[in-house]
Write a protein that holds these residues in place. Structure first.
Motif, PDB file in Angstrom:
ATOM      1  N   SER A 153       0.810  -1.223   0.000  1.00 20.02           N
ATOM      2  CA  SER A 153       0.000   0.000   0.000  1.00 20.02           C
ATOM      3  C   SER A 153       0.846   1.277   0.000  1.00 20.02           C
ATOM      4  O   SER A 153       0.345   2.363  -0.246  1.00 20.02           O
ATOM      5  N   ILE A 154       2.148   1.139   0.277  1.00 18.95           N
ATOM      6  CA  ILE A 154       3.052   2.291   0.210  1.00 18.95           C
ATOM      7  C   ILE A 154       3.137   2.762  -1.233  1.00 18.95           C
ATOM      8  O   ILE A 154       3.383   1.970  -2.135  1.00 18.95           O
ATOM      9  N   SER A 155       2.885   4.028  -1.458  1.00 15.69           N
ATOM     10  CA  SER A 155       2.886   4.469  -2.859  1.00 15.69           C
ATOM     11  C   SER A 155       4.145   5.265  -3.182  1.00 15.69           C
ATOM     12  O   SER A 155       4.684   5.981  -2.347  1.00 15.69           O
ATOM     13  N   VAL A 156       4.577   5.078  -4.408  1.00 14.92           N
ATOM     14  CA  VAL A 156       5.781   5.755  -4.884  1.00 14.92           C
ATOM     15  C   VAL A 156       5.610   7.265  -4.766  1.00 14.92           C
ATOM     16  O   VAL A 156       6.540   7.991  -4.447  1.00 14.92           O
ATOM     17  N   LYS A 157       4.374   7.715  -5.001  1.00 19.64           N
ATOM     18  CA  LYS A 157       4.113   9.156  -4.991  1.00 19.64           C
ATOM     19  C   LYS A 157       4.290   9.766  -3.606  1.00 19.64           C
ATOM     20  O   LYS A 157       4.768  10.884  -3.474  1.00 19.64           O
ATOM     21  N   SER A 158       3.894   9.023  -2.570  1.00 17.61           N
ATOM     22  CA  SER A 158       3.940   9.612  -1.224  1.00 17.61           C
ATOM     23  C   SER A 158       5.342   9.566  -0.619  1.00 17.61           C
ATOM     24  O   SER A 158       5.612  10.237   0.361  1.00 17.61           O
ATOM     25  N   ILE A 159       6.219   8.750  -1.175  1.00 17.96           N
ATOM     26  CA  ILE A 159       7.574   8.666  -0.626  1.00 17.96           C
ATOM     27  C   ILE A 159       8.596   9.074  -1.685  1.00 17.96           C
ATOM     28  O   ILE A 159       8.770   8.377  -2.689  1.00 17.96           O
ATOM     29  N   PRO A 160       9.263  10.204  -1.434  1.00 16.87           N
ATOM     30  CA  PRO A 160      10.227  10.665  -2.430  1.00 16.87           C
ATOM     31  C   PRO A 160      11.321   9.615  -2.652  1.00 16.87           C
ATOM     32  O   PRO A 160      11.803   9.019  -1.687  1.00 16.87           O
ATOM     33  N   ASN A 161      11.676   9.386  -3.874  1.00 16.38           N
ATOM     34  CA  ASN A 161      12.781   8.476  -4.220  1.00 16.38           C
ATOM     35  C   ASN A 161      12.616   7.042  -3.708  1.00 16.38           C
ATOM     36  O   ASN A 161      13.602   6.363  -3.442  1.00 16.38           O
ATOM     37  N   LEU A 162      11.376   6.587  -3.563  1.00 14.44           N
ATOM     38  CA  LEU A 162      11.166   5.234  -3.024  1.00 14.44           C
ATOM     39  C   LEU A 162      11.888   4.165  -3.840  1.00 14.44           C
ATOM     40  O   LEU A 162      12.588   3.312  -3.279  1.00 14.44           O
ATOM     41  N   LEU A 163      11.735   4.223  -5.158  1.00 14.81           N
ATOM     42  CA  LEU A 163      12.333   3.169  -5.978  1.00 14.81           C
ATOM     43  C   LEU A 163      13.852   3.191  -5.874  1.00 14.81           C
ATOM     44  O   LEU A 163      14.502   2.144  -5.797  1.00 14.81           O
ATOM     45  N   GLU A 164      14.438   4.407  -5.785  1.00 12.00           N
ATOM     46  CA  GLU A 164      15.899   4.534  -5.637  1.00 12.00           C
ATOM     47  C   GLU A 164      16.339   3.993  -4.266  1.00 12.00           C
ATOM     48  O   GLU A 164      17.372   3.324  -4.164  1.00 12.00           O
ATOM     49  N   THR A 165      15.565   4.309  -3.245  1.00  8.43           N
ATOM     50  CA  THR A 165      15.898   3.815  -1.898  1.00  8.43           C
ATOM     51  C   THR A 165      15.901   2.290  -1.885  1.00  8.43           C
ATOM     52  O   THR A 165      16.829   1.659  -1.365  1.00  8.43           O
ATOM     53  N   LEU A 166      14.856   1.695  -2.469  1.00  7.58           N
ATOM     54  CA  LEU A 166      14.783   0.235  -2.492  1.00  7.58           C
ATOM     55  C   LEU A 166      15.945  -0.348  -3.291  1.00  7.58           C
ATOM     56  O   LEU A 166      16.552  -1.345  -2.888  1.00  7.58           O
ATOM     57  N   GLN A 167      16.276   0.321  -4.398  1.00  4.09           N
ATOM     58  CA  GLN A 167      17.395  -0.177  -5.199  1.00  4.09           C
ATOM     59  C   GLN A 167      18.709  -0.076  -4.418  1.00  4.09           C
ATOM     60  O   GLN A 167      19.549  -0.972  -4.490  1.00  4.09           O
ATOM     61  N   SER A 168      18.864   0.990  -3.602  1.00  2.00           N
ATOM     62  CA  SER A 168      20.106   1.121  -2.830  1.00  2.00           C
ATOM     63  C   SER A 168      20.206   0.011  -1.769  1.00  2.00           C
ATOM     64  O   SER A 168      21.304  -0.430  -1.435  1.00  2.00           O
ATOM     65  N   LEU A 169      19.060  -0.441  -1.273  1.00  2.00           N
ATOM     66  CA  LEU A 169      19.076  -1.561  -0.315  1.00  2.00           C
ATOM     67  C   LEU A 169      19.454  -2.863  -1.027  1.00  2.00           C
ATOM     68  O   LEU A 169      20.185  -3.693  -0.492  1.00  2.00           O
ATOM     69  N   ARG A 170      18.959  -3.004  -2.250  1.00  2.00           N
ATOM     70  CA  ARG A 170      19.321  -4.204  -3.019  1.00  2.00           C
ATOM     71  C   ARG A 170      20.794  -4.170  -3.413  1.00  2.00           C
ATOM     72  O   ARG A 170      21.445  -5.205  -3.493  1.00  2.00           O
ATOM     73  N   ASP A 171      21.315  -2.959  -3.648  1.00  2.00           N
ATOM     74  CA  ASP A 171      22.734  -2.840  -3.988  1.00  2.00           C
ATOM     75  C   ASP A 171      23.621  -3.295  -2.826  1.00  2.00           C
ATOM     76  O   ASP A 171      24.746  -3.738  -3.043  1.00  2.00           O
ATOM     77  N   LEU A 172      23.096  -3.185  -1.594  1.00  2.00           N
ATOM     78  CA  LEU A 172      23.839  -3.699  -0.430  1.00  2.00           C
ATOM     79  C   LEU A 172      23.832  -5.226  -0.422  1.00  2.00           C
ATOM     80  O   LEU A 172      24.564  -5.857   0.336  1.00  2.00           O
ATOM     81  N   GLY A 173      22.929  -5.816  -1.205  1.00  2.00           N
ATOM     82  CA  GLY A 173      22.795  -7.265  -1.238  1.00  2.00           C
ATOM     83  C   GLY A 173      21.505  -7.742  -0.582  1.00  2.00           C
ATOM     84  O   GLY A 173      21.163  -8.921  -0.647  1.00  2.00           O
ATOM     85  N   CYS A 174      20.778  -6.830   0.071  1.00  2.18           N
ATOM     86  CA  CYS A 174      19.546  -7.215   0.763  1.00  2.18           C
ATOM     87  C   CYS A 174      18.451  -7.552  -0.246  1.00  2.18           C
ATOM     88  O   CYS A 174      18.496  -7.117  -1.392  1.00  2.18           O
ATOM     89  N   ARG A 175      17.490  -8.340   0.207  1.00  5.80           N
ATOM     90  CA  ARG A 175      16.335  -8.685  -0.616  1.00  5.80           C
ATOM     91  C   ARG A 175      15.140  -7.828  -0.206  1.00  5.80           C
ATOM     92  O   ARG A 175      15.026  -7.447   0.958  1.00  5.80           O
ATOM     93  N   ILE A 176      14.257  -7.554  -1.164  1.00  6.40           N
ATOM     94  CA  ILE A 176      13.051  -6.775  -0.879  1.00  6.40           C
ATOM     95  C   ILE A 176      11.822  -7.641  -1.155  1.00  6.40           C
ATOM     96  O   ILE A 176      11.722  -8.272  -2.212  1.00  6.40           O
ATOM     97  N   SER A 177      10.901  -7.667  -0.189  1.00  2.96           N
ATOM     98  CA  SER A 177       9.634  -8.370  -0.391  1.00  2.96           C
ATOM     99  C   SER A 177       8.482  -7.374  -0.369  1.00  2.96           C
ATOM    100  O   SER A 177       8.489  -6.439   0.427  1.00  2.96           O
ATOM    101  N   ILE A 178       7.508  -7.601  -1.231  1.00  5.00           N
ATOM    102  CA  ILE A 178       6.293  -6.777  -1.217  1.00  5.00           C
ATOM    103  C   ILE A 178       5.287  -7.472  -0.306  1.00  5.00           C
ATOM    104  O   ILE A 178       4.785  -8.554  -0.612  1.00  5.00           O
ATOM    105  N   ASP A 179       5.045  -6.839   0.841  1.00  6.46           N
ATOM    106  CA  ASP A 179       4.191  -7.415   1.886  1.00  6.46           C
ATOM    107  C   ASP A 179       2.717  -7.114   1.599  1.00  6.46           C
ATOM    108  O   ASP A 179       2.408  -6.162   0.891  1.00  6.46           O
TER     109      ASP A 179
END
Ligand code: C2E
Ligand code: CA
Ligand code: CA
Ligand code: CA
Length: 279
Positions: A153-179
């Protein structure tokens, strides 16, 4: 569903219509709780649907109030989000989960994965990736075994740079799940662009397996869509054998729910792993 003992606790049920004063009082108590170490991290196993092996666990916060007993997160997380307390509480959960997981990985020689929930406010922190990197480094956990759950339910519009933030977490090696998948309003295009590794089917759909053919169709479609997009699938709220066999037979890789185990205190979780090791 064997050898994973049950753990029952009382849950304090919130009155839906709290007064402003009650809310302020609760906020004060929550600040004190954080300071007095009344918060706990519980762990609920996630199992491989074919082997029933424990592959990981979700970290779920609890508040052990000296008088009220165990308070469920459904009651205080919304308040923690409104007041901003979730930022420090969330970081504490993350650090605790990494340290506990590393200890169990070492003791049992298992590549256990841990899932930690991130709230919208945490995702707004410009330095979230630094916080996660520091939790990973301090605990010594392999970042590929750290799974960060972000609700759909978290929307890209309400959180600035959400997709970039998630990508930076993946760049650390972490996995992302959509809950809580399926409960938000995401379009398929949104899902396709979302930098995620896994989809978590919400329990509102799982609950209706064997009851509502429409929800069964949604579950089936979600699994096949996830696989087409090269995403893994885990189902939550697996309570009965019928949920289990349906999900397994339709290719859902991982399952989580009371059928296997309730969320456990760290000592009970560790005992359960020790017990299974002996079997
Ligand atoms: P969630 O992330 O969707 O977590 C799954 C919830 O389902 C947990 O509730 C879990 O105990 C419960 N559950 C597990 N198996 C079953 C089952 O078979 N049947 C049913 N009916 N329920 C099951 P819990 O622990 O009360 O947590 C509620 C929500 O609070 C979580 O929902 C999550 O949104 C939030 N939460 C918990 N811990 C944290 C945290 O550390 N940080 C943040 N931001 N949110 C958290
Ligand atoms: Ca979750
Ligand atoms: Ca969920
Ligand atoms: Ca849910």
């Amino acid at each position: 569903a064997k050898g994973m003992g049950r753990n029952n606790y009382q849950t304090y049920v919130a009155v839906p219509e709290e007064s402003h004063q009650q809310r302020i009082a609760l906020e004060t108590k929550l600040r004190v709780a954080e300071r007095n170490n009344e918060l706990r991290v519980y762990y609920q196993p996630q199992v491989d649907s074919r082997t029933e092996d424990i592959v990981g666990m979700e970290a779920l916060i609890r508040w052990e109030h000296p008088e009220l007993g165990m308070i469920s997160p459904g009651f205080f997380i919304p308040l923690a989000e409104e007041t901003g307390l979730i930022v420090s509480i969330g970081e504490w959960v993350l650090r605790t989960a990494c340290v506990d997981t590393k200890r169990w990985q070492t003791r049992f020689g298992l590549p256990l994965r841990v899932s930690v929930n991130l709230s919208a406010l945490q995702l707004r922190q410009p330095n979230l990736a630094d916080i996660v990197r520091s939790a990973v480094d301090d605990s010594g956990i392999d970042p590929t075994l750290l799974d960060l759950e972000v609700t759909e339910s978290i929307s890209v519009k309400s959180i600035p740079n959400l997709l970039e933030t998630l990508q930076s977490l993946r760049d650390l090696g972490c996995r992302i799940s959509i809950d809580d998948f399926g409960t938000g309003q995401s379009s398929l295009d949104y899902i396709r662009r979302f930098p995620a590794d896994k989809i978590k089917i919400d329990q509102v759909f799982v609950r209706n397996i064997g009851v509502d053919p429409d929800d069964e169709a949604i579950v089936q479609a979600t699994i096949s869509m996830a696989h087409s997009l090269k995403l893994g699938v885990v189902a939550e709220g697996v309570e009965i054998e019928e949920h289990y066999t349906f999900l397994r037979d339709h290719g859902c890789e991982e399952l989580q729910g009371y059928l296997f185990c309730r969320p456990l205190a760290p000592v009970s979780f560790e005992n359960m792993l020790a017990e299974r090791e002996r079997l």
